[in-house]
Design an enzyme around this catalytic site. Structure first.
Site, PDB file in Angstrom:
ATOM      1  N   LYS A  62       4.476   0.727   9.483  1.00 44.84           N
ATOM      2  CA  LYS A  62       4.577   1.998   8.776  1.00 44.84           C
ATOM      3  C   LYS A  62       3.982   3.138   9.586  1.00 44.84           C
ATOM      4  CE  LYS A  62       2.963   0.211   4.934  1.00 44.84           C
ATOM      5  NZ  LYS A  62       2.418   0.046   3.578  1.00 44.84           N
ATOM      6  N   ARG A  95       4.618 -12.641  10.033  1.00 44.90           N
ATOM      7  CA  ARG A  95       5.368 -11.444   9.697  1.00 44.90           C
ATOM      8  C   ARG A  95       6.722 -11.476  10.391  1.00 44.90           C
ATOM      9  NH1 ARG A  95       1.808  -7.207   9.211  1.00 44.90           N
ATOM     10  NH2 ARG A  95       3.392  -5.655   9.592  1.00 44.90           N
ATOM     11  N   GLU A 118       0.874  -1.160   0.000  1.00 41.10           N
ATOM     12  CA  GLU A 118       0.000   0.000   0.000  1.00 41.10           C
ATOM     13  C   GLU A 118       0.916   1.216   0.000  1.00 41.10           C
ATOM     14  OE1 GLU A 118      -2.734   0.010   3.305  1.00 41.10           O
ATOM     15  OE2 GLU A 118      -3.545   1.926   2.642  1.00 41.10           O
TER      16      GLU A 118
HETATM   17  P1  ATP Z   1       2.716  -2.109   8.143  1.00 45.38           P
HETATM   18  O1  ATP Z   1       2.126  -2.992   9.179  1.00 45.38           O
HETATM   19  O2  ATP Z   1       4.158  -1.833   8.328  1.00 45.38           O
HETATM   20  O3  ATP Z   1       1.938  -0.881   7.888  1.00 45.38           O
HETATM   21  P2  ATP Z   1       1.434  -3.324   5.962  1.00 45.38           P
HETATM   22  O4  ATP Z   1       1.128  -4.763   6.070  1.00 45.38           O
HETATM   23  O5  ATP Z   1       0.299  -2.448   6.215  1.00 45.38           O
HETATM   24  O6  ATP Z   1       2.695  -2.990   6.840  1.00 45.38           O
HETATM   25  P3  ATP Z   1       1.557  -3.289   3.141  1.00 45.38           P
HETATM   26  O7  ATP Z   1       2.068  -2.254   2.241  1.00 45.38           O
HETATM   27  O8  ATP Z   1       0.110  -3.575   3.151  1.00 45.38           O
HETATM   28  O9  ATP Z   1       2.053  -2.907   4.584  1.00 45.38           O
HETATM   29  O10 ATP Z   1       2.385  -4.630   2.958  1.00 45.38           O
HETATM   30  C1  ATP Z   1       2.709  -5.180   1.722  1.00 45.38           C
HETATM   31  C2  ATP Z   1       2.984  -6.633   1.920  1.00 45.38           C
HETATM   32  O11 ATP Z   1       4.074  -6.809   2.826  1.00 45.38           O
HETATM   33  C3  ATP Z   1       1.797  -7.353   2.510  1.00 45.38           C
HETATM   34  O12 ATP Z   1       1.612  -8.561   1.814  1.00 45.38           O
HETATM   35  C4  ATP Z   1       2.198  -7.599   3.935  1.00 45.38           C
HETATM   36  O13 ATP Z   1       1.608  -8.749   4.440  1.00 45.38           O
HETATM   37  C5  ATP Z   1       3.711  -7.722   3.833  1.00 45.38           C
HETATM   38  N1  ATP Z   1       4.345  -7.332   5.085  1.00 45.38           N
HETATM   39  C6  ATP Z   1       4.168  -6.183   5.765  1.00 45.38           C
HETATM   40  N2  ATP Z   1       4.863  -6.191   6.911  1.00 45.38           N
HETATM   41  C7  ATP Z   1       5.513  -7.379   6.962  1.00 45.38           C
HETATM   42  C8  ATP Z   1       6.400  -8.000   7.901  1.00 45.38           C
HETATM   43  N3  ATP Z   1       6.755  -7.388   9.040  1.00 45.38           N
HETATM   44  N4  ATP Z   1       6.870  -9.234   7.618  1.00 45.38           N
HETATM   45  C9  ATP Z   1       6.524  -9.853   6.476  1.00 45.38           C
HETATM   46  N5  ATP Z   1       5.693  -9.331   5.554  1.00 45.38           N
HETATM   47  C10 ATP Z   1       5.193  -8.111   5.787  1.00 45.38           C
HETATM   48 MG    MG Z   2      -1.406  -3.574   4.957  1.00 45.94          MG
END
Ligand code: ATP
Ligand code: MG
Length: 576
Positions: free
Chosen positions: A286, A276, A50
């Site tokens: 983020k 994760r 995102e």
């Molecule tokens: P954050 O929690 O940091 O805001 P997010 O999941 O909202 O991260 P996205 O941009 O939606 O951020 O994530 C893109 C991809 O990266 C998704 O498939 C998510 O599951 C994966 N992802 C995000 N954080 C992690 C993590 N700590 N470990 C492994 N994969 C991750």
């Molecule tokens: Mg997300």
């Protein structure tokens, strides 16, 4: 093979060795079984960020998994921006995300895709649900919807608008799209079951009214699909075979399956969840990283203390080290916290092999070699990397006046201090043996200069009579040295589990950055290209910071040679 194979950019160290052991984990087992059984010719995966922030090391795990699985099984991996929330998303984030993934060494060809590319299709499918009696326009406020959703133990209650006619729903949804209502006035909800044990199935919201300009679609839309509505359908449009996501989406899977079930989608992705990445001493969220930036706790998203890809890059971590780390961490189904030291280990292993050696003195004190001719300069041939015979040598100037590290001298050496002291001989690395003859101090009693003699027979660092000083020091010719600011980094948070006992921000490490203003470096370091990390002998790994200007060098310490953090912690605990 496909173009998705991790390929290093030319300036970076090599890709995983061709003889690297085959990776196995439960996801690769599933994909292998699907390919073996002929259910798919090859996997299609996607990395779906995102664009509401910069990528962090947790995303690197997901990137390595999605691109790795596709490459290993001859498939492909798309980059798809899940850009459904224009209020929080920005083009700058999109650009940074693409740059970071490329820098990590992954390639998605021309397949830069966006959920917003599918807004027309998603809207048509929402209308399809309305026409099937499976979605309705709800006039309740967000608060009312939340309050009537029920709890884990109590069912929710039906909205008074749940039984609107298909006609009325269609007309209201069209008017929502046409921008006739203000933000929050209405939403489109799936009509599933307000008593479903899984709260995600209690008539989830599919569309919201948001009057906001979208980075890609501009003002074309005043309603936007929710992530839950867009995600699975976008996968289906792209023919994604294995939709790999983190565990928090496991409870959303029944909803994604329900939508796929009730829509005329072109394919059926299979969602598989994995744990994760969590790392000690930092935070991978983020939302929190954005606060660190916006509240000024760090210099920016790419601050070398940040766990972002751009921060790690600015810190001097090579992409290969990050990829290796992702491989070491592996993929599992249960959440765990990985030691930050494992990331450092992966990076040190790469740097030890690839980083050129240089001389730099962080806290300089002058030595004057009294029996070395005034004005004489010698160019010594110094090896660039003992771990890599192909790295060659470089000329390093030696002269009568040198800088050495202040802490390498003791006027009154304690037991086990083997470095320079009055009357004692040490080796200057790759140069000569020197013996300290006297100490010059200023009025405050601070050592300002060490007078020494040298043994001309020890050129290159060996004595013909075989004598061996107990210490070898690094040094820089005072006449040739270039001054630099050096930024030393420590963990951003002072406890392994920041926020575990209250305010996360109270756990910020006040000493996470130490600025050394008067380091003296060997002159070749003035021309070191950005992005290259070198070892300052005996001190650690360092890389030029983009804040460098001509005549005003700035270096970041990437890592020390060994883990000092654990030691400091242990000492702190003893002293407490
Ligand atoms: P954050 O929690 O940091 O805001 P997010 O999941 O909202 O991260 P996205 O941009 O939606 O951020 O994530 C893109 C991809 O990266 C998704 O498939 C998510 O599951 C994966 N992802 C995000 N954080 C992690 C993590 N700590 N470990 C492994 N994969 C991750
Ligand atoms: Mg997300």
């Amino acid at each position: 093979m496909t173009p998705e194979i991790p390929s290093p950019s030319p300036a970076l160290p090599g890709a995983p060795a061709p003889d690297a052991p085959e990776r196995r984990d439960f996801i690769r087992d599933i994909v292998a079984a699907d390919v073996a059984a002929g259910r798919i010719p090859a996997p299609v995966t996607r990395f779906p960020p995102e664009p509401n922030g910069y990528l962090h090391i947790g995303h690197a795990k997901s990137i390595a998994l999605n691109f790795g699985v596709a490459a290993e099984f001859g498939g492909r991996c798309n980059l798809r921006f899940d850009d459904t929330n224009p209020v929080k998303e920005e083009q700058a984030y999109i650009d940074a995300i693409e740059h970071d993934i490329r820098w990590l060494g992954y390639d998605w060809g021309a397949r830069t895709l966006h959920a917003s590319d599918y807004f027309d299709q998603l809207y048509a499918w929402a209308v399809h649900l309305v026409e099937s009696g499976l979605a309705y326009v709800d006039d309740q406020s967000a608060d009312q919807i939340r309050e009537t959703r029920g709890t884990l133990t109590e069912p929710g209650t039906n909205s008074p608008f749940r039984d609107r006619s298909v006609e009325e729903n269609r007309e209201l949804f069209e008017r929502m799209r046409a921008g006739e209502f203000p933000n929050g006035a209405r939403v489109l909800r799936a009509r599933i079951d307000m008593a479903a044990p899984n709260i995600n199935l209690r008539d989830p919201v599919l569309y919201r009214i948001v009057h906001a300009r979208h980075p890609r679609t501009g003002d074309a839309w005043s309603i936007y699909p929710t992530y839950d509505f867009a995600h699975g359908q976008s996968d289906a449009i792209e023919g994604v075979t294995h939709s790999l996501c983190t565990l928090e989406f496991e409870v959303h899977r029944p909803l994604y399956d329900w939508l796929i079930e009730h829509l005329p989608v072109p394919s059926r992705p299979r969602q598989i969840e994995f744990a994760r990445l969590n790392l000690t001493y930092t935070v991978l969220s983020k939302r929190v990283l954005l606060r660190l930036v916006s509240e000024g706790h760090v210099r920016g998203w790419d601050d070398p203390r940040m766990p972002t890809i751009s921060g790690l890059r600015r810190r001097g971590f090579p992409a290969e080290g990050i990829r290796d780390f992702a491989g070491m961490v592996g993929v599992a189904k249960t959440d765990s916290v990985i030691e930050y030291g494992l990331l450092e280990y992966a990076v040190r292993t790469v740097l030890n092999r690839t980083a050129q050696r240089r001389f730099g003195v962080l806290d300089p004190v002058r030595i004057v070699i009294e029996n070395y001719p005034e004005g004489q300069v010698e160019s010594l041939d110094v090896g660039n990397n003992p771990e890599d015979p192909t790295a060659g040598t470089r000329p390093v100037e030696f002269g009568r006046e040198l800088w050495i590290e202040r802490e390498d001298f003791a006027e009154d050496p304690p037991p086990k201090f083997f470095r320079l002291a009055p009357g004692r001989e040490v080796r200057l690395r790759n140069a000569y043996f020197v013996t300290c003859t006297s100490v010059v101090k200023d009025q405050a009693g601070r050592v300002v200069e060490l007078r020494c003699t040298y043994d001309p027979a020890t050129r290159g660092g060996d004595a013909p009579d075989g004598r061996r000083p107990k210490a070898t020091l690094h040094w820089v010719s005072a006449a040739h040295a270039v001054p630099a600011e050096v930024r030393l980094y420590d963990q951003l948070f002072s406890r392994p589990d920041p926020g575990a006992e209250g305010d996360l921000f109270a756990d910020l490490n006040p000493d996470s950055e130490t600025i050394v203003r008067n380091a003296m470096l060997e002159p070749s370091l003035a021309d070191l290209p950005g992005g290259e990390t070198v070892q300052f002998e005996r001190l650690g790994y360092f890389t030029p910071d983009p804040d460098s200007a001509p005549g005003a060098l700035v270096f970041n310490r990437t890592l020390t040679l060994k883990d000092t953090w654990a030691k400091v912690q242990a000492k702190g605990a003893v002293g407490a």
